[in-house]
Design an enzyme around this catalytic site. Structure first.
Site, PDB file in Angstrom:
ATOM      1  CE  LYS A 185      -0.342  -0.172   5.013  1.00 35.38           C
ATOM      2  NZ  LYS A 185      -0.923  -0.668   6.203  1.00 35.38           N
ATOM      3  CE1 TYR A 229      13.794  31.536   4.638  1.00 32.71           C
ATOM      4  CE2 TYR A 229      13.933  29.383   4.127  1.00 32.71           C
ATOM      5  CZ  TYR A 229      13.701  30.738   3.893  1.00 32.71           C
ATOM      6  OH  TYR A 229      13.454  30.931   2.382  1.00 32.71           O
ATOM      7  CG  MET A 270      10.406  24.306  -0.389  1.00 36.08           C
ATOM      8  SD  MET A 270       9.457  25.343  -1.480  1.00 36.08           S
ATOM      9  CE  MET A 270       8.372  26.149  -0.315  1.00 36.08           C
TER      10      MET A 270
HETATM   11  C1  LIG Z   1      -0.457  -1.613   6.978  1.00 39.26           C
HETATM   12  C2  LIG Z   1      -0.792  -3.082   7.149  1.00 39.26           C
HETATM   13  C3  LIG Z   1      -0.221  -4.202   7.449  1.00 39.26           C
HETATM   14  C4  LIG Z   1       1.338  -4.231   7.481  1.00 39.26           C
HETATM   15  O1  LIG Z   1       1.882  -3.580   8.748  1.00 39.26           O
HETATM   16  P1  LIG Z   1       3.206  -3.171   8.806  1.00 39.26           P
HETATM   17  O2  LIG Z   1       3.107  -2.663  10.207  1.00 39.26           O
HETATM   18  O3  LIG Z   1       3.739  -2.245   7.919  1.00 39.26           O
HETATM   19  O4  LIG Z   1       3.961  -4.421   8.876  1.00 39.26           O
HETATM   20  C5  LIG Z   1      -0.773  -5.332   7.642  1.00 39.26           C
HETATM   21  N1  LIG Z   1      -2.131  -5.531   7.680  1.00 39.26           N
HETATM   22  C6  LIG Z   1      -3.058  -4.307   7.450  1.00 39.26           C
HETATM   23  C7  LIG Z   1      -4.439  -4.488   7.337  1.00 39.26           C
HETATM   24  C8  LIG Z   1      -2.303  -3.135   7.258  1.00 39.26           C
HETATM   25  O5  LIG Z   1      -3.221  -2.052   7.075  1.00 39.26           O
END
Ligand SMILES: *Cc1c(COP(=O)(O)O)cnc(C)c1O
Length: 357
Positions: free
Chosen positions: A35, A252, A300
């Site tokens: 993801k 800054y 930035m």
């Molecule tokens: C993001 C996620 C994972 C992986 O989690 P990590 O802590 O990155 O290993 C597993 N299951 C679900 C449902 C997630 O949203």
């Protein structure tokens, strides 16, 4: 010429870290979590780095369809499931597994004739109170799913809130296990922290995320200490040098005052690249392989590093902001956040360069 900054993606380290998860849970199918565009690494690149992975878990259906269309035949699992009828139909059409966590999704399933069979994981909320049905509703939901001719209820899942700290997973497992026993389904519960620390979580399917990217899920412990290798090195060049006298200020807000004569390098990386603005002076970096630290506020597009002890460093010197030789956990900690957020926040303007294939 391009601005001298890049994030190197270590393809071999991704494969190594995946194998660490597999060694911990040899009997589990490990769905690599990709993801957030593969935690900022590029989801398709991560898939390419893991030709031996059992499958992938993700959120973005367009990404899953693109993988199918490029010939990917391994399991693809939608962690949040489908968001509307069109997505539901696409999951069935492309043989993409989906979680079902809400009455809304169940109602869509019951009212949509599917062109092909669909694998569904029933998702339980065992205490995190994010997505999922409460355990006491699970049996009724499973019954409704099992009544649908095109639906194959193929696993039961939940997600842990505190697998990474001393509270652990016991409370959530106590709510999950009776339902799992009653339904007799394959189980998927483990994120990286649970894979690394809790053998009772290494069930039929595991879902390693952050550990694949070489980062520790545990506070106060680096990925390296867990046998993981960094998969992303953010590096930029020094594009300017300043020689300071005692009392000179930097950046800054004039937040840094030179205590004595100093030399600093100005690096082509700033918060618009994803380097956190909030870090204090002294946050670790490596300049041509030598340890140093940041000086003053992050701008930035630039930040300053100390070269006083590095007389050979100058314009064109390579500065590692995190990755090889600079634990991302250390930088994240200095910014009051976690490695996950830094990786995901690398800006689109930073070119990702594959190495170590
Ligand atoms: C993001 C996620 C994972 C992986 O989690 P990590 O802590 O990155 O290993 C597993 N299951 C679900 C449902 C997630 O949203």
């Amino acid at each position: 010429m391009t601005r001298p900054i890049q994030a190197r993606i270590h393809m071999d380290a991704l494969a190594h870290n995946y194998s660490v998860a597999k060694q911990l849970a040899p009997r589990s199918q490990a769905l690599a979590v990709i993801k957030a565009d593969g935690y900022g690494h590029g989801y398709a690149r991560v898939v390419r780095a893991l030709p031996h992975a059992d499958g992938f878990a993700m959120l973005n259906l367009e990404n899953a369809i693109a993988l199918r269309e490029s010939g990917e035949i391994r399991p693809l699992m939608m962690l949040e499931g489908f968001f509307d009828r069109e997505e539901l139909l696409a999951c069935a059409e492309h043989d993409i597994w989906t979680s079902v966590h809400s009455e809304h999704q169940l109602a869509l399933l019951e009212s949509t004739p599917l062109p092909r069979p669909l694998s569904v994981w029933l998702k339980l909320n065992t205490g995190m109170n994010r997505l999922g049905f409460r355990p006491e509703a699970a049996l009724a939901m499973a019954q409704r799913l099992r009544a649908l001719p095109q639906v194959r209820l193929s696993a039961l899942m939940t997600h842990f809130a505190t697998a990474d700290d001393e509270r652990g997973i016991a409370g959530q497992m106590a709510r999950f296990q009776p339902v799992a026993a009653e339904l007799g389904l394959p189980v998927s519960v483990a994120n990286s922290a649970a894979i690394l620390r809790h053998d009772s979580a290494r069930a039929e399917f595991i879902r390693p995320g952050i550990m694949l990217y070489g980062c520790s899920p545990f506070a106060g412990e680096t990925g390296e200490q867990l046998g993981l290798r960094p998969t992303m090195t953010l590096e930029a060049d020094i594009i300017g040098v300043q020689t300071l006298q005692a009392g000179d200020e930097v950046g800054y807000g004039a937040r840094f005052t030179a205590p004595g004569p100093m030399r600093i390098g100005v690096v082509a990386c700033g918060y618009a690249d994803g380097y956190p603005r909030i870090v204090p002076s002294g946050t670790p970096v490596r300049v041509d392989g030598q340890a140093s630290g940041t000086v003053g506020r992050v701008s930035m597009d630039m930040l300053a590093v100390d070269l006083t002890h590095l007389p050979a460093a100058g314009i064109g010197s390579k500065v590692v902001l995190w990755g090889e030789g600079v634990a991302i956990e250390t930088v994240a900690d200095a910014a009051g956040t976690i490695g996950y957020e830094l990786m995901c926040a690398v800006a689109p303007r930073v070119p990702l360069v594959e190495v170590g294939i």
